[in-house]
Design a protein around this motif. Structure first.
Motif, PDB file in Angstrom:
ATOM      1  N   VAL A 141       0.850  -1.190   0.000  1.00 17.50           N
ATOM      2  CA  VAL A 141       0.000   0.000   0.000  1.00 17.50           C
ATOM      3  C   VAL A 141       0.882   1.234   0.000  1.00 17.50           C
ATOM      4  N   THR A 142       0.317   2.349  -0.442  1.00 18.87           N
ATOM      5  CA  THR A 142       1.064   3.606  -0.460  1.00 18.87           C
ATOM      6  C   THR A 142       0.880   4.339   0.864  1.00 18.87           C
ATOM      7  N   PRO A 143       1.806   5.223   1.214  1.00 20.56           N
ATOM      8  CA  PRO A 143       1.615   6.055   2.410  1.00 20.56           C
ATOM      9  C   PRO A 143       0.345   6.897   2.308  1.00 20.56           C
ATOM     10  N   GLU A 144       0.013   7.320   1.094  1.00 16.80           N
ATOM     11  CA  GLU A 144      -1.185   8.143   0.906  1.00 16.80           C
ATOM     12  C   GLU A 144      -2.448   7.367   1.276  1.00 16.80           C
ATOM     13  N   LEU A 145      -2.489   6.093   0.907  1.00 14.48           N
ATOM     14  CA  LEU A 145      -3.654   5.283   1.261  1.00 14.48           C
ATOM     15  C   LEU A 145      -3.745   5.130   2.775  1.00 14.48           C
ATOM     16  N   LEU A 146      -2.628   4.820   3.418  1.00 17.45           N
ATOM     17  CA  LEU A 146      -2.640   4.672   4.871  1.00 17.45           C
ATOM     18  C   LEU A 146      -3.073   5.967   5.559  1.00 17.45           C
ATOM     19  N   SER A 147      -2.599   7.087   5.058  1.00 15.89           N
ATOM     20  CA  SER A 147      -2.927   8.377   5.676  1.00 15.89           C
ATOM     21  C   SER A 147      -4.422   8.668   5.648  1.00 15.89           C
ATOM     22  N   ALA A 148      -5.121   8.092   4.678  1.00 14.57           N
ATOM     23  CA  ALA A 148      -6.560   8.335   4.562  1.00 14.57           C
ATOM     24  C   ALA A 148      -7.386   7.468   5.505  1.00 14.57           C
ATOM     25  N   ARG A 259      -0.994   9.612  11.750  1.00 16.08           N
ATOM     26  CA  ARG A 259      -1.733  10.864  11.915  1.00 16.08           C
ATOM     27  C   ARG A 259      -1.398  11.795  10.764  1.00 16.08           C
ATOM     28  N   GLY A 260      -2.414  12.147   9.980  1.00 16.35           N
ATOM     29  CA  GLY A 260      -2.158  12.969   8.813  1.00 16.35           C
ATOM     30  C   GLY A 260      -1.244  12.225   7.853  1.00 16.35           C
ATOM     31  N   ASP A 261      -0.198  12.931   7.374  1.00 14.51           N
ATOM     32  CA  ASP A 261       0.731  12.274   6.455  1.00 14.51           C
ATOM     33  C   ASP A 261       1.967  11.742   7.168  1.00 14.51           C
ATOM     34  N   SER A 262       1.875  11.608   8.495  1.00 11.84           N
ATOM     35  CA  SER A 262       2.999  11.122   9.291  1.00 11.84           C
ATOM     36  C   SER A 262       2.683   9.745   9.864  1.00 11.84           C
ATOM     37  N   MET A 263       3.699   8.895   9.920  1.00  8.29           N
ATOM     38  CA  MET A 263       3.519   7.555  10.481  1.00  8.29           C
ATOM     39  C   MET A 263       4.881   6.942  10.758  1.00  8.29           C
ATOM     40  N   ASN A 264       4.924   5.974  11.651  1.00 11.37           N
ATOM     41  CA  ASN A 264       6.117   5.180  11.913  1.00 11.37           C
ATOM     42  C   ASN A 264       5.838   3.736  11.515  1.00 11.37           C
ATOM     43  N   VAL A 265       6.715   3.161  10.716  1.00 10.42           N
ATOM     44  CA  VAL A 265       6.568   1.769  10.297  1.00 10.42           C
ATOM     45  C   VAL A 265       7.638   0.959  11.019  1.00 10.42           C
ATOM     46  N   TYR A 266       7.219   0.041  11.873  1.00 11.15           N
ATOM     47  CA  TYR A 266       8.126  -0.653  12.778  1.00 11.15           C
ATOM     48  C   TYR A 266       8.640  -1.977  12.220  1.00 11.15           C
TER      49      TYR A 266
END
Length: 284
Positions: A141-148, A259-266
């Motif tokens: 998935v893209t970061p944009e999809l996750l952000s939504a 949150r928004g366009d920010s995220m941490n992928v662990y």
């Protein structure tokens, strides 16, 4: 059926000025889960989707893996003053040949809405062996999809608007389409309700999906995702260290602080499509 919300009159203070007004609280009631008439556990939950909750709980415990493992679920008659049903006792009937829960799963006391692990006979029972692996799932998935996803999850919450006191869990497909959403005072209950729905609809293992939760990502929520064959868990808040350890061990992608366009992928960062530079990334 039990009430999802409960009205209460309150004293409200704003800048020292008192006023009396009605308020709405999220309901919390005990529900006993039985298997074949035998009591297994009592959990505190928000009434609603109780059959999904019972089924999802048994998926998480490794008792149920597929829809045909489930012969039926019913409410048991409750001993109310007027002889009615409390709708707080659910009995799960397993299909022929499906082993009953091991005695080690039985709780000695109730499970609170905030802690689904209280009362485990042993820590070893938590690390239930999943019937399938999420490590080889090809989801990307893209970061944009996750952000939504957080906004889509929030927009679908019906009871939160009136109470502000419920967790939500939503199952999304690889295109960001919401497949199922459930709310509950307990975040582990909300996830069990989603997983139970997926089981009853014949969707397990839930390959190619993302489980989005409104709170933090605990060890237990990672375990529930793995047991349901869900390859990615995303949370708006922090994961615990044990959650990250289990995600890495299982091959699940764990996303926190979404949150928004920010995220941490662990873990398993290779499932996040960030563009051409992906080629140089490993699969940790």
């Amino acid at each position: 059926m039990g009430r999802v919300t409960v009205p209460r009159r309150i004293l409200r203070l704003r800048q020292g000025t008192p006023s009396h007004r009605p308020d709405t609280l999220a309901a919390e009631e005990p529900m006993e889960i039985r298997v074949g008439g035998r009591p297994l556990t009592v959990t505190m939950r928000t009434p609603g989707s109780d059959f999904d909750l019972a089924a999802g709980f048994l998926v998480s415990e490794g008792v149920l893996h597929a829809a045909d493992h489930l012969a039926g679920i019913r409410y048991c008659a409750g001993a109310t003053a007027d002889g009615g049903n409390t709708y707080n006792v659910v009995d799960v009937v397993l299909a022929a040949g499906v082993p009953a829960p091991d005695a080690s799963l039985e709780r000695n006391f109730y499970t609170t809405s905030s802690c689904g692990l209280c009362g485990k006979a042993s820590l070893d029972a938590v690390r239930t062996t999943a019937p399938w692996s999420v490590a080889e799932d090809g989801l990307r998935v893209t970061p944009e999809l996750l952000s939504a996803l957080p906004d889509r999850l929030r927009a679908a919450q019906k009871v939160f608007d009136s109470t502000g006191g419920l967790h939500a869990a939503g199952l999304f497909d690889a295109g960001g389409r919401l497949l199922c959403l459930r709310e509950d005072v307990g975040r582990h209950n909300a996830v069990d309700k989603v997983v139970g729905h997926a089981l009853r609809e014949g969707l397990l293992p839930a390959r190619g999906t993302v489980l989005m939760v409104s709170g933090r990502a605990s060890f237990e929520l990672v375990q529930k995702a793995v047991m349901a064959g869900i390859p990615m868990l995303a949370a708006v808040s922090a994961p615990s260290s044990l959650a990250a350890d289990l995600a890495e061990e299982s091959g699940l992608t764990l996303v926190g602080f979404l949150r928004g366009d920010s995220m941490n992928v662990y873990t398993r960062t290779d499932r996040i499509d960030t563009g051409p530079e992906d080629a140089s990334r490993d699969g940790e």
